[in-house]
Write a protein that holds these residues in place. Structure first.
Motif, short mmCIF file in Angstrom:
data_model
loop_
_atom_site.label_atom_id
_atom_site.label_comp_id
_atom_site.label_asym_id
_atom_site.label_seq_id
_atom_site.Cartn_x
_atom_site.Cartn_y
_atom_site.Cartn_z
N ASP A 57 16.06 26.17 43.30
CA ASP A 57 16.39 26.08 44.73
C ASP A 57 15.35 26.79 45.59
OD1 ASP A 57 18.64 24.63 44.12
OD2 ASP A 57 20.00 26.37 44.18
N GLU A 58 14.91 27.96 45.14
CA GLU A 58 13.91 28.70 45.89
C GLU A 58 12.59 27.94 45.95
OE1 GLU A 58 11.54 32.99 45.62
OE2 GLU A 58 13.21 32.55 44.26
N SER A 59 12.22 27.29 44.86
CA SER A 59 10.97 26.52 44.83
C SER A 59 11.02 25.36 45.81
CB SER A 59 10.71 26.01 43.41
OG SER A 59 10.51 27.08 42.51
N TRP A 60 12.15 24.65 45.83
CA TRP A 60 12.27 23.53 46.77
C TRP A 60 12.26 24.02 48.22
CZ3 TRP A 60 10.95 18.96 45.49
CH2 TRP A 60 11.21 18.44 44.22
N ARG A 61 12.89 25.17 48.49
CA ARG A 61 12.87 25.72 49.85
C ARG A 61 11.45 26.07 50.27
NH1 ARG A 61 17.76 28.36 48.33
NH2 ARG A 61 16.59 30.22 47.72
N GLN A 62 10.67 26.64 49.36
CA GLN A 62 9.30 26.99 49.69
C GLN A 62 8.45 25.74 49.94
OE1 GLN A 62 7.30 29.98 47.33
NE2 GLN A 62 9.24 30.97 46.77
N LEU A 63 8.69 24.69 49.15
CA LEU A 63 7.96 23.44 49.38
C LEU A 63 8.32 22.85 50.73
CD1 LEU A 63 6.07 21.19 48.45
CD2 LEU A 63 8.01 20.11 47.30
N THR A 64 9.61 22.88 51.08
CA THR A 64 10.05 22.38 52.38
C THR A 64 9.37 23.15 53.51
OG1 THR A 64 12.18 21.69 51.48
CG2 THR A 64 12.05 22.00 53.87
N ALA A 65 9.37 24.47 53.40
CA ALA A 65 8.74 25.28 54.45
C ALA A 65 7.25 25.00 54.55
CB ALA A 65 8.98 26.77 54.15
N LEU A 66 6.60 24.80 53.41
CA LEU A 66 5.15 24.52 53.43
C LEU A 66 4.86 23.19 54.10
CD1 LEU A 66 2.23 25.11 52.52
CD2 LEU A 66 2.79 24.03 50.33
N THR A 67 5.57 22.13 53.71
CA THR A 67 5.27 20.80 54.26
C THR A 67 5.64 20.70 55.73
OG1 THR A 67 7.41 20.02 53.41
CG2 THR A 67 5.47 19.63 52.05
N GLU A 68 6.59 21.51 56.19
CA GLU A 68 6.93 21.48 57.62
C GLU A 68 5.80 22.04 58.47
OE1 GLU A 68 10.64 23.50 57.95
OE2 GLU A 68 11.85 21.71 57.55
N THR A 69 4.96 22.89 57.90
CA THR A 69 3.81 23.41 58.66
C THR A 69 2.73 22.34 58.84
OG1 THR A 69 2.66 24.21 56.66
CG2 THR A 69 4.23 25.71 57.73
N PHE A 70 2.85 21.22 58.08
CA PHE A 70 1.86 20.15 58.23
C PHE A 70 2.10 19.30 59.48
CE2 PHE A 70 1.53 19.95 53.30
CZ PHE A 70 0.86 21.16 53.31
N GLY A 71 3.20 19.56 60.19
CA GLY A 71 3.49 18.79 61.40
C GLY A 71 4.07 17.42 61.10
N GLY A 72 3.54 16.42 61.77
CA GLY A 72 4.09 15.07 61.65
C GLY A 72 3.78 14.35 60.36
N LEU A 73 3.06 14.99 59.44
CA LEU A 73 2.72 14.33 58.18
C LEU A 73 3.95 14.04 57.35
CD1 LEU A 73 -0.44 16.34 57.07
CD2 LEU A 73 -0.33 14.16 58.28
N ASN A 74 5.06 14.75 57.60
CA ASN A 74 6.27 14.59 56.80
C ASN A 74 7.08 13.38 57.23
OD1 ASN A 74 7.17 15.76 54.53
ND2 ASN A 74 8.45 17.31 55.50
#
Length: 441
Positions: free
Chosen positions: A423-440
């Protein structure tokens, strides 16, 4: 069973004619025996001139001659040595009494902690689970390693290969998984390992915490090919017994390549013709038979993690190619990442899990695809970036890779002592990809 019946059985056993023969030749790593009517897989005992008794296993039969592979060094065996038929393959220990223990390739304890008490004994051979009796893989198994849990998620009952050259960090990655996985039991097979590294792996990499819920089977590189090969099947049989008890088991084997090399020595000594790069045809059959025994059962499961030591970093060499075709996914460890201190040295773009769609949600898959796209764009633009010809704004994916390079590396790397829950790994991935802006989007 009554006392009288037991007594009669002992009498009948004692009165049974003894099958005996003699050694006619010692060729290469094998022994040819004449005069024993034996089947493939039977055990024989060879008496040496010094009085030492060497156990061997019948690997091929040609007319009245049995081709045997010793389970101990050939020293002292000569033409004319007496040979006695022992019986079918020996029983191997299984059960919870093995937890925390270290065994050799024949199932004997080597950890100076005394005999195996209350261990159950079963036959070494076993059939793979029925193709229609296997439960489908539908849940993720946490390994405690961020890059694996998110970019190549492993399902409960999946079989995954770790492909790498020597010295790239396979054993260290296995030790992280042994300590951090959410499985009930871990069975570790060290096949053809350097003797110096076994104690280091047990004490430094695995540690008391990892060993307490593990069973370790060791056959070092100096041991006969038959002992190395048997260690792989012994570890698999131990894992199967835990699976039959309804437990979730992780079976880690280091390495599958050395299992294939042991079978190559056995096959060539028995007279098989060499085929691809010297591997006889039986090598590939043995690999398939071994790997298919892992997986889900009606109750428990075996999640198999097999390291593949690629020859000369060639990921298309015969054993690597055959293993990829049998396994349910592969993780590639890259030497270039390893020399830069990037641990674990997982090449995300070269790694694939074939069950990712069954064990992750659509949002999780989208997050992983987004990071993969950024990494792929960065790799494609490497040449332009290195010579300073890339212009910011030309590709949003490359821009995201350059701006967030440190954050991406921090997510993909992990110290050997660090544990990350799924769960922690998925949360960190979510937080990382959200910093990419509209790429998600």
């Amino acid at each position: 069973m009554s006392t009288a019946t037991a007594s009669w059985r002992r009498v009948l056993t004692a009165a049974r004619p003894e099958r005996a023969g003699t050694v006619t030749a010692v060729v290469g790593l094998g022994v040819e025996v004449l005069g024993i009517r034996a089947a493939v897989g039977d055990r024989v005992r060879i008496a040496t001139a010094s009085g030492r008794r060497v156990e061997a296993e019948v690997v091929a039969v040609e007319g009245a001659t049995s081709h045997c592979m010793p389970l101990a060094p050939l020293t002292g065996i000569t033409a004319g040595s007496a040979v006695h038929h022992v019986g079918a393959a020996a029983l191997v220990p299984t059960g919870s009494a093995l937890l925390g223990r270290v065994l050799d390739g024949l199932g004997r304890p080597i950890d100076d902690r005394g005999p195996l008490v209350a261990a159950q004994r079963v036959a070494l051979g076993n059939d793979a689970p029925s193709v229609l009796g296997r439960r489908r893989i539908d849940s993720q198994l946490g390994l405690g390693v961020r890059v694996l849990d998110t970019m190549t998620p492993v399902g409960v009952g999946q079989r995954l290969g770790l492909f790498a050259g020597s010295g790239v960090g396979k054993s260290s990655l296995l030790s992280m998984i042994a300590r951090g996985s959410t499985a009930d039991v871990t069975v570790i097979a060290l096949v053809g390992e350097r003797g110096r590294e076994v104690r280091e792996f047990l004490e430094d990499d695995l540690g008391p915490e990892g060993l307490a819920r593990s069973v370790v089977v060791v056959a070092t590189s100096d041991q006969p090919a038959m002992a190395r090969l048997r260690s792989a099947f012994l570890a698999t049989r131990i894992a199967e017994a835990f699976r039959d008890d309804g437990r979730e088991v992780v079976l880690m084997m280091d390495s599958l390549t050395r299992v294939a090399m042991a079978q190559r020595e056995i096959g060539l000594s028995a007279g098989e013709p060499p085929a691809t790069r010297g591997y006889p045809p039986s090598t590939f059959s043995v690999l398939a038979a071994l790997l298919e025994r892992a997986g889900t059962g009606p109750a428990g499961s075996i999640t198999g993690l097999y390291t593949v030591l690629v020859d000369g970093d060639d990921h298309n060499e015969p054993i690597a190619d055959a293993a990829r075709g049998i396994l349910d996914g592969h993780v590639v460890l890259d030497r270039g990442l390893a020399v830069r201190g990037h641990f674990p040295a997982v090449d995300v773009l070269g790694s694939v899990s074939r069950v990712v769609g069954k064990v992750t949600t659509p949002d999780q898959r989208q997050r992983a695809v987004t990071l993969r796209s950024v990494l792929a764009a960065r790799r494609q633009a490497n040449d332009l970036i290195d010579i300073g010809a890339y212009t910011r704004g030309a590709n949003p994916l490359v821009d995201a890779a350059l701006v967030h390079q440190r954050a991406i590396d921090a997510f993909l790397t992990q110290s050997i002592d660090e544990h990350s829950t799924t769960d922690e790994s998925w949360r960190q991935l979510t937080a990382l990809t959200e910093t990419f802006g509209g790429l998600n989007a």
